[in-house]
Motif scaffolding. Structure first.
Motif, short mmCIF file in Angstrom:
data_model
loop_
_atom_site.label_atom_id
_atom_site.label_comp_id
_atom_site.label_asym_id
_atom_site.label_seq_id
_atom_site.Cartn_x
_atom_site.Cartn_y
_atom_site.Cartn_z
N ALA A 90 88.63 34.49 71.60
CA ALA A 90 90.29 34.92 71.38
C ALA A 90 90.27 36.05 70.60
O ALA A 90 90.85 37.10 70.86
N VAL A 91 89.12 36.30 69.77
CA VAL A 91 88.98 37.59 69.17
C VAL A 91 88.60 38.83 70.19
O VAL A 91 88.78 39.85 69.99
N LEU A 92 87.54 38.64 71.15
CA LEU A 92 87.27 39.47 71.94
C LEU A 92 88.32 39.82 72.90
O LEU A 92 88.24 40.98 73.16
N VAL A 93 89.52 39.19 73.04
CA VAL A 93 90.51 39.64 73.88
C VAL A 93 91.09 40.91 73.49
O VAL A 93 91.52 41.74 74.15
N GLN A 102 96.44 47.63 77.36
CA GLN A 102 97.46 46.24 77.33
C GLN A 102 97.80 45.76 76.11
O GLN A 102 98.20 44.63 76.07
N LEU A 103 97.38 46.25 74.97
CA LEU A 103 97.55 45.76 73.62
C LEU A 103 99.10 45.65 73.41
O LEU A 103 99.75 46.70 73.48
N SER A 104 99.63 44.56 72.79
CA SER A 104 100.96 44.59 72.35
C SER A 104 100.89 43.43 71.39
O SER A 104 100.27 42.65 70.93
N GLY A 110 99.63 35.85 70.80
CA GLY A 110 98.89 34.83 71.42
C GLY A 110 97.33 34.78 70.94
O GLY A 110 96.99 33.41 70.54
N CYS A 111 96.75 35.89 70.76
CA CYS A 111 95.21 35.68 70.38
C CYS A 111 95.13 34.85 68.75
O CYS A 111 94.28 34.10 68.80
N VAL A 112 95.84 35.42 67.85
CA VAL A 112 96.10 34.80 66.62
C VAL A 112 96.55 33.25 66.55
O VAL A 112 95.90 32.51 65.78
N ALA A 113 97.39 32.96 67.42
CA ALA A 113 97.72 31.55 67.68
C ALA A 113 96.66 30.74 68.09
O ALA A 113 96.39 29.48 67.52
N VAL A 114 95.77 31.21 69.07
CA VAL A 114 94.71 30.45 69.79
C VAL A 114 93.59 30.15 68.36
O VAL A 114 92.97 29.24 68.42
N ILE A 115 93.38 31.34 67.93
CA ILE A 115 92.28 31.28 66.55
C ILE A 115 92.75 30.34 65.70
O ILE A 115 92.04 29.65 65.19
#
Length: 431
Positions: A90-93, A102-104, A110-115
């Motif tokens: 998730a961090v690598l994304v 594509q950063l938004s 979403g990435c923080v939620a997965v972490i």
């Protein structure tokens, strides 16, 4: 036979401690870099910062109860290893999305939620790991060392993050990704512990049991009430702090990182002295007063801009961290001593669900409040007064915590009386 020194906590704990130390330093990089990216790269509003901060804890009310039940039934060591690998991905994304343009804000959410989701399962195993590999009479010492690592990460992490961000930009997150690999390797090298166990009862029965355990026990109930109150106001303070620093006080990334690192020396000091304070005052009494003082020192942010902003942040957060370390060192041993080993997982998961479940709402409220007050007050005063309100709300956690020490003392007296009471009963039975 080789005698173990009192301070020796064993190879299993040392590997666990080493992996956690590296991992939490990496975590500080992500915690520092994500809001910095949002403010300087995505030009996010205070509300958007609050929404992403909310994602950091959103999984707790959604996954927390189930996590305790499932981790009880899984191999704990393997579960924590898998969680490290999920967080790595998730961090690598985030840097990959940035380099691909594509950063938004939704992607960061979403990435923080997965972490966050992986961390929920990891933390249940974390709390089971310590009593599994450390004797009961050394748990406070073990938690002191782990809290010391957290404090060291708070000291070194922001400065490292600021330096890495200045040099590498979003590439700084690759260091956090690498830290998860180190943590996973340490778990892989640990002697086996926490194997899958057969637990009686259905998932629903175990799920509800965790909540009942926390509420039925008079000590656990007061710890829960104190933690819920603390987490209703504290996250407002933490979420709004970078908005105040960067936009309200015009603090640079490097200055903010240095101020946070200097201030976190207090947290390290707290981790070192907390066991001595608790031995003198008692775990419950130390916990109660630490809760009150931890919150009240947050009012120090009101001294800026009358005093230099970097100095104010450093001193305030140093005191804030000192008492937070005392809280953490005292809270876990107090709760673990009230529950047998087979119920630790569901008890901790239910506790985290209830007490951390309010954090997403608190973070969102912080962002909303600053956004609503910015027009009439300006960004600086809006942030300052919202942070002050949050810390005063959190200070009410002192009230339920006051009842913890008397009940711990009563339980200790009862335990001492039981052997003496048992002898006459045996004599009467024999006659």
């Amino acid at each position: 036979m080789k005698l173990r020194r009192p301070e020796d906590l064993g190879r299993g704990f040392n590997l666990f401690w080493a992996g956690q130390t590296v991992s939490v330093v990496g975590d500080r990089i992500t915690v520092f870099v994500v809001p910095t990216l949002m403010i300087f790269v995505l030009h996010a509003s205070a509300l958007q910062v609050g929404v992403v901060a909310m994602a950091q804890y959103l999984g707790i009310p959604l996954l927390g109860p189930v996590a305790g039940v499932l981790v009880d039934r899984w191999d704990k060591r393997r579960t924590m290893l898998v969680c490290d690998l999920l967080r790595l991905a998730a961090v690598l994304v985030i840097p990959l999305a940035y380099w691909l343009d594509q950063l938004s804000t939704p992607l960061l959410f979403g990435c923080v939620a997965v972490i966050s989701g992986a961390t929920i399962f990891f933390n249940v195993g974390y709390l089971i790991a310590v009593p599994a590999v450390v004797p009961e009479d050394r748990m406070v010492r073990a938690y002191s060392r782990l809290e010391g690592s957290n404090s060291v990460s708070e000291v070194a992490g922001p400065s490292i993050a600021a330096g890495l961000y200045s040099a590498l930009g979003v590439g700084a997150l690759l260091v956090d990704a690498a830290s998860y690999l180190v943590s996973a390797a340490c778990f892989r090298s640990m002697p086996r512990w926490g194997e899958r166990t057969v637990v009686e009862g259905t998932v629903w029965e175990r799920l509800t049991a965790g909540f009942r355990m926390n509420w039925a026990d008079p000590v656990l109930r007061r710890v829960v009430l104190a933690a819920v109150t603390l987490n209703s106001g504290g996250p407002i303070f933490v979420t709004v702090l970078p908005v105040l620093a960067y936009r309200g006080l015009d603090v640079s990334v490097g200055e903010f990182g240095a101020a946070m690192s200097v201030g976190a020396v207090g947290a390290l000091t707290g981790a070192v002295v907390a066991p001595r304070i608790s031995q003198r005052l008692g775990l419950g009494r130390t916990l109660a007063w630490s809760l009150l003082l931890h919150c009240l020192v947050g009012l120090g942010v009101l001294a800026a801009p009358a005093l230099p902003a970097g100095l104010v942040i450093a001193v305030t957060m140093g005191c804030y961290g000192f008492f937070m370390s005392c809280i953490n060192v005292c809270s876990a041993p107090t709760r673990q001593a009230r529950m047998s080993a087979e119920h630790q997982g569901v008890m901790h998961a239910a506790f985290r669900t209830v007490t951390w479940g309010v954090i997403p709402l608190a973070a969102l409220v912080g962002g909303l409040a600053v956004s609503a007050l910015t027009d009439p007050l300006g960004i600086r005063d809006a942030a300052r007064w919202v942070m002050a309100g949050g810390t005063l709300l959190a200070a009410c956690s002192f009230l339920p915590a006051l009842g913890i020490q008397p009940r711990l003392d009563a339980a200790a007296r009862e335990e001492k009386r039981q052997p003496a009471d048992a002898a006459p009963a045996l004599t009467e039975s024999a006659s």
